[in-house]
Write a protein that holds these residues in place. Sequence first.
Motif, PDB file in Angstrom:
ATOM      1  N   ARG A   1      38.765  69.177  35.367  1.00 50.82           N
ATOM      2  CA  ARG A   1      38.659  69.728  33.864  1.00 50.82           C
ATOM      3  C   ARG A   1      37.670  67.890  34.036  1.00 50.82           C
ATOM      4  NH1 ARG A   1      43.371  68.363  30.997  1.00 50.82           N
ATOM      5  NH2 ARG A   1      43.447  66.922  32.404  1.00 50.82           N
ATOM      6  N   GLU A   2      38.057  67.321  34.493  1.00 54.66           N
ATOM      7  CA  GLU A   2      37.710  65.505  34.644  1.00 54.66           C
ATOM      8  C   GLU A   2      35.802  65.493  35.154  1.00 54.66           C
ATOM      9  OE1 GLU A   2      38.417  61.347  37.093  1.00 54.66           O
ATOM     10  OE2 GLU A   2      39.969  62.532  37.422  1.00 54.66           O
ATOM     11  N   LEU A   3      35.770  66.431  36.411  1.00 51.85           N
ATOM     12  CA  LEU A   3      34.625  65.967  37.104  1.00 51.85           C
ATOM     13  C   LEU A   3      33.513  67.253  35.923  1.00 51.85           C
ATOM     14  CD1 LEU A   3      32.984  65.262  39.609  1.00 51.85           C
ATOM     15  CD2 LEU A   3      33.332  67.911  40.561  1.00 51.85           C
TER      16      LEU A   3
ATOM     17  N   LEU B   1      29.277  67.205  32.326  1.00 52.47           N
ATOM     18  CA  LEU B   1      28.238  67.137  31.346  1.00 52.47           C
ATOM     19  C   LEU B   1      27.949  66.196  30.450  1.00 52.47           C
ATOM     20  CD1 LEU B   1      31.252  70.610  30.540  1.00 52.47           C
ATOM     21  CD2 LEU B   1      28.655  70.880  30.729  1.00 52.47           C
ATOM     22  N   GLY B   2      29.505  65.073  30.382  1.00 51.18           N
ATOM     23  CA  GLY B   2      28.649  63.927  29.810  1.00 51.18           C
ATOM     24  C   GLY B   2      27.283  63.474  30.494  1.00 51.18           C
ATOM     25  N   ASN B   3      27.389  63.398  31.702  1.00 52.06           N
ATOM     26  CA  ASN B   3      25.808  62.586  31.917  1.00 52.06           C
ATOM     27  C   ASN B   3      24.783  63.687  31.740  1.00 52.06           C
ATOM     28  OD1 ASN B   3      24.929  60.929  33.730  1.00 52.06           O
ATOM     29  ND2 ASN B   3      24.800  62.753  35.471  1.00 52.06           N
ATOM     30  N   LEU B   4      24.993  64.831  31.788  1.00 48.57           N
ATOM     31  CA  LEU B   4      23.560  65.999  31.135  1.00 48.57           C
ATOM     32  C   LEU B   4      23.455  65.505  29.893  1.00 48.57           C
ATOM     33  CD1 LEU B   4      21.609  68.696  31.369  1.00 48.57           C
ATOM     34  CD2 LEU B   4      24.138  69.490  31.567  1.00 48.57           C
ATOM     35  N   LEU B   5      24.358  65.483  28.699  1.00 50.03           N
ATOM     36  CA  LEU B   5      24.450  65.632  27.708  1.00 50.03           C
ATOM     37  C   LEU B   5      23.618  64.124  27.736  1.00 50.03           C
ATOM     38  CD1 LEU B   5      27.767  65.975  25.884  1.00 50.03           C
ATOM     39  CD2 LEU B   5      25.341  67.494  25.256  1.00 50.03           C
TER      40      LEU B   5
ATOM     41  N   ALA C   1      23.933  62.001  18.227  1.00 51.74           N
ATOM     42  CA  ALA C   1      24.994  61.645  19.089  1.00 51.74           C
ATOM     43  C   ALA C   1      25.947  61.538  18.106  1.00 51.74           C
ATOM     44  CB  ALA C   1      24.617  60.124  19.719  1.00 51.74           C
ATOM     45  N   ARG C   2      26.128  61.461  16.686  1.00 53.20           N
ATOM     46  CA  ARG C   2      27.459  61.516  16.260  1.00 53.20           C
ATOM     47  C   ARG C   2      27.355  62.242  15.478  1.00 53.20           C
ATOM     48  NH1 ARG C   2      29.584  55.985  15.056  1.00 53.20           N
ATOM     49  NH2 ARG C   2      28.049  54.044  15.320  1.00 53.20           N
ATOM     50  N   GLU C   3      26.671  63.127  15.020  1.00 59.19           N
ATOM     51  CA  GLU C   3      26.486  64.309  14.838  1.00 59.19           C
ATOM     52  C   GLU C   3      26.999  65.473  15.562  1.00 59.19           C
ATOM     53  OE1 GLU C   3      26.002  67.437  11.824  1.00 59.19           O
ATOM     54  OE2 GLU C   3      26.225  65.705  11.380  1.00 59.19           O
ATOM     55  N   PHE C   4      26.424  65.001  16.462  1.00 56.59           N
ATOM     56  CA  PHE C   4      26.715  66.291  18.079  1.00 56.59           C
ATOM     57  C   PHE C   4      28.516  66.061  17.991  1.00 56.59           C
ATOM     58  CE2 PHE C   4      28.424  66.438  22.316  1.00 56.59           C
ATOM     59  CZ  PHE C   4      28.101  67.886  22.662  1.00 56.59           C
ATOM     60  N   THR C   5      29.239  64.806  17.746  1.00 56.58           N
ATOM     61  CA  THR C   5      30.438  63.756  18.144  1.00 56.58           C
ATOM     62  C   THR C   5      30.930  64.599  16.599  1.00 56.58           C
ATOM     63  OG1 THR C   5      29.647  62.319  19.524  1.00 56.58           O
ATOM     64  CG2 THR C   5      32.213  62.209  17.895  1.00 56.58           C
ATOM     65  N   ARG C   6      30.881  64.288  16.288  1.00 59.53           N
ATOM     66  CA  ARG C   6      31.664  65.288  14.656  1.00 59.53           C
ATOM     67  C   ARG C   6      31.774  66.565  15.077  1.00 59.53           C
ATOM     68  NH1 ARG C   6      31.083  67.987  10.689  1.00 59.53           N
ATOM     69  NH2 ARG C   6      28.642  68.066  10.997  1.00 59.53           N
ATOM     70  N   ILE C   7      30.752  67.770  14.890  1.00 54.71           N
ATOM     71  CA  ILE C   7      31.005  68.858  15.798  1.00 54.71           C
ATOM     72  C   ILE C   7      31.918  69.698  16.092  1.00 54.71           C
ATOM     73  CG2 ILE C   7      29.432  71.037  16.040  1.00 54.71           C
ATOM     74  CD1 ILE C   7      26.948  69.805  14.772  1.00 54.71           C
TER      75      ILE C   7
END
Length: 81
Positions: free
Chosen positions: A30-32, A37-41, A58-64
């Motif tokens: 999970r961590e890796l 995926l965070g780095n990709l985003l 980024a805010r809209e992505f986070t909300r979804i």
Amino acid sequence: MPQQSRYSDNQFESLSQDLIGVLQKHKADRELSLMALGNLLTGIFNHQVADSHRESLAREFTRILLKSIDVKATNGQKNKL
């Protein structure tokens, strides 16, 4: 009302399965997985989104994202990953 996508279900499912397959191939826990995926985003936001739109997108992505992992919103269903 469901949002219409410009991408076919097949295109979306194929890409999703490929991404999941890469994580599984590398036995990413999970961590890796979240780190990768965070780095990709971050790369997508930094290289494919104009500076003037980056924060709002980024805010809209986070909300979804938050809505999609809310147990009540997903009727208790667990994601495959």
